[in-house]
Design an enzyme around this catalytic site. Structure first.
Site, PDB file in Angstrom:
ATOM      1  N   TRP A  17      60.040 -85.643 -72.298  1.00 18.47           N
ATOM      2  CA  TRP A  17      59.279 -86.249 -71.209  1.00 18.47           C
ATOM      3  C   TRP A  17      60.216 -87.208 -70.479  1.00 18.47           C
ATOM      4  O   TRP A  17      60.946 -87.968 -71.113  1.00 18.47           O
ATOM      5  CB  TRP A  17      58.052 -87.013 -71.722  1.00 18.47           C
ATOM      6  CG  TRP A  17      57.454 -87.785 -70.584  1.00 18.47           C
ATOM      7  CD1 TRP A  17      56.685 -87.269 -69.581  1.00 18.47           C
ATOM      8  CD2 TRP A  17      57.631 -89.175 -70.289  1.00 18.47           C
ATOM      9  NE1 TRP A  17      56.381 -88.263 -68.680  1.00 18.47           N
ATOM     10  CE2 TRP A  17      56.952 -89.434 -69.073  1.00 18.47           C
ATOM     11  CE3 TRP A  17      58.318 -90.217 -70.909  1.00 18.47           C
ATOM     12  CZ2 TRP A  17      56.924 -90.697 -68.485  1.00 18.47           C
ATOM     13  CZ3 TRP A  17      58.297 -91.483 -70.330  1.00 18.47           C
ATOM     14  CH2 TRP A  17      57.594 -91.722 -69.135  1.00 18.47           C
ATOM     15  N   GLU A  49      56.974 -81.943 -71.179  1.00 18.57           N
ATOM     16  CA  GLU A  49      55.689 -82.618 -70.932  1.00 18.57           C
ATOM     17  C   GLU A  49      55.587 -83.103 -69.485  1.00 18.57           C
ATOM     18  O   GLU A  49      56.397 -83.898 -69.025  1.00 18.57           O
ATOM     19  CB  GLU A  49      55.565 -83.818 -71.884  1.00 18.57           C
ATOM     20  CG  GLU A  49      54.292 -84.637 -71.680  1.00 18.57           C
ATOM     21  CD  GLU A  49      54.195 -85.822 -72.639  1.00 18.57           C
ATOM     22  OE1 GLU A  49      55.160 -86.068 -73.405  1.00 18.57           O
ATOM     23  OE2 GLU A  49      53.163 -86.515 -72.605  1.00 18.57           O
ATOM     24  N   LYS A  63      53.453 -84.821 -66.117  1.00 15.20           N
ATOM     25  CA  LYS A  63      52.677 -86.028 -65.895  1.00 15.20           C
ATOM     26  C   LYS A  63      52.212 -86.042 -64.452  1.00 15.20           C
ATOM     27  O   LYS A  63      52.811 -85.410 -63.585  1.00 15.20           O
ATOM     28  CB  LYS A  63      53.580 -87.231 -66.191  1.00 15.20           C
ATOM     29  CG  LYS A  63      52.866 -88.542 -66.214  1.00 15.20           C
ATOM     30  CD  LYS A  63      53.717 -89.585 -66.920  1.00 15.20           C
ATOM     31  CE  LYS A  63      53.071 -90.936 -66.842  1.00 15.20           C
ATOM     32  NZ  LYS A  63      53.601 -91.883 -67.797  1.00 15.20           N
ATOM     33  N   ASP A 106      49.421 -83.562 -72.341  1.00 11.95           N
ATOM     34  CA  ASP A 106      48.975 -84.888 -72.779  1.00 11.95           C
ATOM     35  C   ASP A 106      47.625 -85.157 -72.125  1.00 11.95           C
ATOM     36  O   ASP A 106      47.482 -85.019 -70.899  1.00 11.95           O
ATOM     37  CB  ASP A 106      50.027 -85.932 -72.349  1.00 11.95           C
ATOM     38  CG  ASP A 106      49.692 -87.359 -72.793  1.00 11.95           C
ATOM     39  OD1 ASP A 106      48.548 -87.794 -72.572  1.00 11.95           O
ATOM     40  OD2 ASP A 106      50.576 -88.036 -73.348  1.00 11.95           O
ATOM     41  N   HIS A 131      47.396 -87.088 -68.840  1.00 12.62           N
ATOM     42  CA  HIS A 131      48.315 -86.762 -67.743  1.00 12.62           C
ATOM     43  C   HIS A 131      47.744 -85.877 -66.648  1.00 12.62           C
ATOM     44  O   HIS A 131      48.489 -85.193 -65.949  1.00 12.62           O
ATOM     45  CB  HIS A 131      49.589 -86.137 -68.306  1.00 12.62           C
ATOM     46  CG  HIS A 131      50.451 -87.126 -69.024  1.00 12.62           C
ATOM     47  ND1 HIS A 131      51.733 -86.889 -69.408  1.00 12.62           N
ATOM     48  CD2 HIS A 131      50.200 -88.410 -69.404  1.00 12.62           C
ATOM     49  CE1 HIS A 131      52.245 -87.945 -70.017  1.00 12.62           C
ATOM     50  NE2 HIS A 131      51.317 -88.872 -70.033  1.00 12.62           N
ATOM     51  N   HIS A 173      49.361 -83.736 -76.859  1.00  9.62           N
ATOM     52  CA  HIS A 173      49.447 -85.178 -77.066  1.00  9.62           C
ATOM     53  C   HIS A 173      48.035 -85.716 -76.907  1.00  9.62           C
ATOM     54  O   HIS A 173      47.532 -85.817 -75.785  1.00  9.62           O
ATOM     55  CB  HIS A 173      50.368 -85.829 -76.017  1.00  9.62           C
ATOM     56  CG  HIS A 173      51.792 -85.888 -76.437  1.00  9.62           C
ATOM     57  ND1 HIS A 173      52.748 -86.581 -75.746  1.00  9.62           N
ATOM     58  CD2 HIS A 173      52.423 -85.361 -77.523  1.00  9.62           C
ATOM     59  CE1 HIS A 173      53.914 -86.459 -76.373  1.00  9.62           C
ATOM     60  NE2 HIS A 173      53.741 -85.720 -77.444  1.00  9.62           N
ATOM     61  N   ASP A 214      45.987 -93.051 -66.937  1.00  9.15           N
ATOM     62  CA  ASP A 214      46.775 -92.734 -68.127  1.00  9.15           C
ATOM     63  C   ASP A 214      47.031 -94.005 -68.942  1.00  9.15           C
ATOM     64  O   ASP A 214      48.150 -94.496 -69.016  1.00  9.15           O
ATOM     65  CB  ASP A 214      48.105 -92.129 -67.639  1.00  9.15           C
ATOM     66  CG  ASP A 214      49.030 -91.763 -68.777  1.00  9.15           C
ATOM     67  OD1 ASP A 214      48.536 -91.511 -69.882  1.00  9.15           O
ATOM     68  OD2 ASP A 214      50.257 -91.731 -68.552  1.00  9.15           O
ATOM     69  N   ASP A 234      46.498 -94.643 -72.212  1.00 16.42           N
ATOM     70  CA  ASP A 234      46.900 -94.506 -73.615  1.00 16.42           C
ATOM     71  C   ASP A 234      46.060 -95.317 -74.590  1.00 16.42           C
ATOM     72  O   ASP A 234      46.581 -95.923 -75.527  1.00 16.42           O
ATOM     73  CB  ASP A 234      48.395 -94.827 -73.767  1.00 16.42           C
ATOM     74  CG  ASP A 234      49.265 -93.748 -73.146  1.00 16.42           C
ATOM     75  OD1 ASP A 234      49.270 -92.633 -73.679  1.00 16.42           O
ATOM     76  OD2 ASP A 234      49.914 -94.015 -72.115  1.00 16.42           O
ATOM     77  N   ASP A 260      49.446 -89.529 -79.081  1.00 17.62           N
ATOM     78  CA  ASP A 260      50.291 -90.326 -78.186  1.00 17.62           C
ATOM     79  C   ASP A 260      49.434 -91.411 -77.530  1.00 17.62           C
ATOM     80  O   ASP A 260      48.765 -91.157 -76.542  1.00 17.62           O
ATOM     81  CB  ASP A 260      50.929 -89.423 -77.120  1.00 17.62           C
ATOM     82  CG  ASP A 260      51.834 -90.216 -76.183  1.00 17.62           C
ATOM     83  OD1 ASP A 260      52.113 -91.395 -76.487  1.00 17.62           O
ATOM     84  OD2 ASP A 260      52.259 -89.661 -75.151  1.00 17.62           O
TER      85      ASP A 260
END
Ligand code: RNT
Ligand code: ZN
Length: 432
Positions: free
Chosen positions: A200, A239, A241, A272, A275, A299, A307, A309, A339
């Site tokens: 990434w 990955e 995004k 992810d 993302h 992820h 995003d 997390d 993640d």
């Protein structure tokens, strides 16, 4: 009831006999809808979840730097006490988390977690020896080990470009870093079976981008150079995004870019959960992508508005992804990883909550009365299909989850939280 008393009660738990009876009854209930709970529990405990190291220390890493800490690319929010500051502390914290998470685990390391003694080592000069403590530790615990190049938090990534940089010497630095990382991953894989190596990069631009093609052309060149060597024990993934903070207008490695790149080069893709556009379904991407791109690395994260997390939960999104993975019959081609990085709560608890939630959603998916629902769908009986979906919420899932925890020798219910509180007092609170 006060929380403290509640947690004590949880630790003492219910009687083992009543758990056994509950599971026996649940197993019959599920058998009535055509689901074998023993098989589901066996399957779910055997699926490895690759747990990211970076929840332990808010994505700081262990690099010894000569200058000030370089920021950029990634940010964790919060300052809850007890953050791990050494490899030793990260390992100690993860061992604690792992005692409370049922099922097979892997550990997922970033290049910036190299242990180089007190010596600064540039990222393009990293070698397997800088990670030998990590591999030994994983081997001792029976965990696999995955790896990632760290293309952020570095002076040469400060302007938001790495593998797609216009300056060839900077671009080559990141190519060398990613190559060094693949070699390290090969070492991990050789020793422990296989190693997923996920690339990434933050590359993008803030506003009114006029050259969208150039950086993508350069990224293709860089990736091709990185992937040229054949490393049989490495599973390569890329990955995408949607955007980064300060890089809102353009992301070089967008979803289309990487999906097509992966398909054309025969490597894997990473989705992810944070993302994509907030209403975009990652679940729906699985059966669409897997005939063309394998494996799919997931992820599991939780975006709140963006995003962000946050720690994953047993949420609609996570359940939908797990349902689709099981329904599509592609569990063998999907790799599970987490993640997220929440620095505002106890970080060991964050791991336990997030990874247990993923495992729970996987078990929930494996317990779906899918045969009956597909029969209803094929015969055009939409009402029966809907009703069967609703029935899932009425089936005794908790008894099966509890049984799975017991089989994995980890606490069910919230008994684990008392463990975390004890660990916080005796270990985390003692850190400066
Ligand atoms: C960043 C990506 C990436 C990172 C880790 C640290 O947006 O999700 O996976 O979180 O590599
Ligand atoms: Zn990710």
């Amino acid at each position: 009831m006060r929380l403290e008393q509640f947690l004590i009660n949880q630790r003492e738990g219910t009687s083992a006999t009543s758990d056994v009876q509950d599971y026996a009854a649940a197993r019959e209930n599920y058998a009535e809808v055509g689901v074998d709970t023993d098989v589901a529990v066996g399957t779910v405990l055997g699926l490895p979840i690759s747990v990211h190291c970076w929840q332990a220390d808010d994505v700081r890493g262990l690099e010894v730097r000569e200058g000030p800490v370089d920021s950029g690319g990634i940010q964790a929010m919060g300052n809850y006490p007890g953050v791990a500051r050494t490899g030793e502390q990260i390992r100690q914290d993860f061992e604690q988390a792992a005692r409370l998470i049922p099922g097979a685990l892997r550990f997922n390391l970033h290049a910036m977690y190299a242990e180089t003694g007190r010596k600064p080592v540039e990222r393009d000069e990293l070698t397997p020896e800088h990670f030998s403590t990590w591999v030994d530790w994983c081997e001792d615990h029976g965990w696999g080990l995955d790896f990632n190049p760290t293309c952020f938090g570095h002076r040469l990534a400060a302007d938001g470009m790495t593998l797609a940089h216009t300056d060839d010497s900077i671009r080559q630095f990141w190519v060398r870093h990613c190559l060094a990382g693949r070699e390290i991953a090969e070492g991990f894989g050789k020793r422990l079976g296989s190693c997923t190596y996920n690339i990434w990069i933050p590359d993008g631009s803030k506003d009114a981008t006029v050259d969208r093609a150039g950086p993508r052309r350069r990224l293709i060149q860089s990736l091709d150079a990185v992937l040229q060597a054949d490393f049989p024990h490495v599973i390569d993934t890329v990955e995408s995004k949607l955007f980064g903070i300060g890089l809102e207008d353009y992301t070089v490695g967008s979803h289309e870019f990487y999906l097509l790149y992966a398909a054309s080069r025969g490597i894997g893709i990473c989705f992810d959960l944070g993302h994509y556009h907030p209403t975009e379904s990652v679940a729906d991407k699985l059966s669409a992508a897997v005939p063309f791109v394998m494996p799919i690395l997931l992820h599991i994260s939780r975006g709140v508005r963006w995003d962000s997390d946050h720690v994953p939960r047993f949420s609609d999104e996570v359940r939908a992804v797990c349902d689709e993975a099981v329904r599509s019959g592609q569990l063998d081609n999907i790799l599970w990883a987490t993640d997220f990085f929440d620095a505002s709560i106890n970080r060991v608890a964050a791991w336990v909550i997030g990874v247990r939630a993923v495992r729970k959603a996987l078990l929930y998916a494996l317990l779906e009365p899918w045969e009956l629902a597909t029969e209803a769908e094929r015969s055009g009986d939409g009402a029966a299909k809907l009703a069967l979906q609703e029935l899932r919420a009425e089936l005794p899932f908790s008894a099966v989850w509890k049984y799975a925890c017991q089989r994995a020798d980890v606490p069910g219910g919230l008994a684990w939280l008392a463990e975390i509180k004890r660990y916080e007092q005796t270990v985390l609170d003692q850190r400066e």
